[in-house]
Design an enzyme around this catalytic site. Structure first.
Site, PDB file in Angstrom:
ATOM      1  N   ALA A  67       0.697  -1.042  -0.025  1.00 54.70           N
ATOM      2  CA  ALA A  67       0.110   0.001  -0.061  1.00 54.70           C
ATOM      3  C   ALA A  67       0.818   1.249  -0.140  1.00 54.70           C
ATOM      4  O   ALA A  67       2.141   1.227   0.220  1.00 54.70           O
ATOM      5  CB  ALA A  67      -0.837  -0.097   1.258  1.00 54.70           C
ATOM      6  N   GLY A 113      -0.172  -4.840   1.207  1.00 53.43           N
ATOM      7  CA  GLY A 113      -1.230  -4.791   0.694  1.00 53.43           C
ATOM      8  C   GLY A 113      -1.390  -5.311  -0.745  1.00 53.43           C
ATOM      9  O   GLY A 113      -2.398  -5.979  -1.092  1.00 53.43           O
ATOM     10  N   GLU A 116      -1.985  -9.018   0.287  1.00 51.13           N
ATOM     11  CA  GLU A 116      -3.325  -9.152   0.764  1.00 51.13           C
ATOM     12  C   GLU A 116      -4.217  -9.054  -0.748  1.00 51.13           C
ATOM     13  O   GLU A 116      -5.287  -9.843  -0.570  1.00 51.13           O
ATOM     14  CB  GLU A 116      -3.753  -7.929   1.465  1.00 51.13           C
ATOM     15  CG  GLU A 116      -2.957  -8.080   2.982  1.00 51.13           C
ATOM     16  CD  GLU A 116      -3.325  -6.999   3.985  1.00 51.13           C
ATOM     17  OE1 GLU A 116      -4.065  -6.959   5.105  1.00 51.13           O
ATOM     18  OE2 GLU A 116      -2.758  -5.908   3.506  1.00 51.13           O
ATOM     19  N   GLU A 136       4.519  -5.530   7.578  1.00 57.01           N
ATOM     20  CA  GLU A 136       3.891  -4.205   8.298  1.00 57.01           C
ATOM     21  C   GLU A 136       4.394  -4.182   9.725  1.00 57.01           C
ATOM     22  O   GLU A 136       4.442  -2.954   9.989  1.00 57.01           O
ATOM     23  CB  GLU A 136       2.295  -4.401   8.381  1.00 57.01           C
ATOM     24  CG  GLU A 136       1.713  -4.178   6.965  1.00 57.01           C
ATOM     25  CD  GLU A 136       1.674  -5.290   6.116  1.00 57.01           C
ATOM     26  OE1 GLU A 136       0.740  -5.129   5.069  1.00 57.01           O
ATOM     27  OE2 GLU A 136       2.287  -6.474   6.345  1.00 57.01           O
TER      28      GLU A 136
END
Length: 258
Positions: A67, A113, A116, A136
Site C-alpha cells: 500500500a 497490501g 493481501e 507491516e
C-alpha cells in the site's frame, strides 16, 4: 470500457485482464488505484462476456509492492479504521466473494497490501522470481486489508504468525511449499499459465463454479469477526508513536528504534 489512469484492462476469450500500471512506483496501491480496481472489477463481474479475471502488475519487478504508506501517515485511530474498513469491504471482500474466478498472476514482489490483494483472489500463480510477505510490523502496524485472516486460512496459524511477526519475505518456491500460491512458473509463462487455469475452469459449469466459491467462503464465516478485530488493531497501531518511528526509519533507510 472505462479508461483508467493506473490500470490497463483488456478482454479476450472470456478473460478480463486487469494490470496495475504504476511500474515506476512498483504498482503500489494508492487511493486512486484502489478506486479504479473497484470500478474495473465491478465492470468485469457484470460483463456477461467475462467468465474469469486475471489480476497482475505491470513489468517484472512487482505485482504490488504494498500500500502507499504515505496515505496512512497522520491518520487518527478512527480515520485508520474507516480506511481499512472501506478497502476491506469495497475491494478485498468484493474479490474474495466474486462469483467468477479471479487469478492473481504474481509477477514480482507481492508485499503488504499487494499480498493481501493476491490472497483475496481465488487462485494465485507466481513467477519463479516473485517474493511475497507482510512486512507491516517493521513499520509499527499490522496488515489491515484481511492479511492476518486470509494468510491464516491459507497456511495455518503457526506459519501465518511467523510470516507476520518476522516480516520476512518468502521466495516463490517456499510460498508454493506452504500452500500460499497454487503454482510457480517461469516469468515468460506466467500469463499463459493463468489463462490455461481459467480455461480449464471454463469447461465446468459457471453456476457450479459460483456455488463452489460461495460454499468454500461459507466455511470461513465462523471466523469472520477476525476481520473486524484486525481493522480495530490496525487503527490502534496507525495512531500510535511506533508507526511514526517505523515510517521515519523506513524513509531514512535505517533500523527502527522500537
Amino acid at each position: 470500457m472505462n479508461t483508467y489512469q493506473n490500470l490497463l484492462v483488456s478482454i479476450e476469450a472470456s478473460i478480463a485482464s486487469i494490470t496495475i500500471n504504476r511500474e515506476a512506483k512498483l504498482n503500489a496501491l494508492n487511493a486512486q488505484t484502489i478506486q479504479e480496481l473497484q470500478e474495473a472489477l465491478t465492470d468485469a463481474l457484470e460483463n456477461t462476456e467475462v467468465r474469469g479475471i486475471i489480476l497482475t502488475g505491470a513489468g517484472e519487478k512487482a505485482f504490488v509492492a504494498g500500500a502507499d504508506i504515505k496515505e496512512f501517515v497522520g491518520l487518527t485511530q478512527e480515520q485508520a479504521v474507516e480506511l481499512a474498513t472501506r478497502v476491506q469491504t469495497e475491494l478485498m471482500d468484493r474479490i474474495a466473494t466474486s462469483h467468477k474466478p479471479i487469478v492473481a498472476a504474481i509477477n514480482g514482489f507481492a508485499l503488504g497490501g499487494g499480498l493481501e490483494l493476491a490472497m483475496a483472489c481465488q487462485l494465485r500463480i507466481a513467477a519463479e522470481h516473485a517474493k511475497v510477505g507482510l512486512p507491516e510490523t517493521s513499520l509499527g502496524i499490522i496488515p489491515a486489508y484481511g492479511g492476518t485472516q486470509r494468510l491464516t486460512h491459507l497456511v495455518g496459524q503457526g506459519r501465518a504468525l511467523e510470516i507476520i511477526l518476522t516480516g520476512d519475505m518468502l521466495n516463490a518456491a517456499r510460498a508454493y511449499e506452504i500452500g500460499l500460491v497454487n503454482a510457480v512458473v517461469p516469468m515468460e509463462q506466467l500469463k499463459t499459465a493463468a489463462e490455461a487455469l481459467l480455461r480449464k475452469i471454463f469447461r465446468r459449469s459457471p453456476f457450479a463454479i459460483a456455488a463452489a466459491i460461495e460454499a468454500v467462503n461459507a466455511s470461513l464465516e465462523a471466523s469472520s469477526g477476525g476481520y473486524q478485530a484486525e481493522i480495530a488493531a490496525f487503527g490502534r497501531c496507525a495512531a500510535g508513536p511506533e508507526f511514526v518511528e517505523g515510517v521515519q526509519a523506513f524513509l531514512e533507510k535505517r533500523p527502527a528504534n522500537f
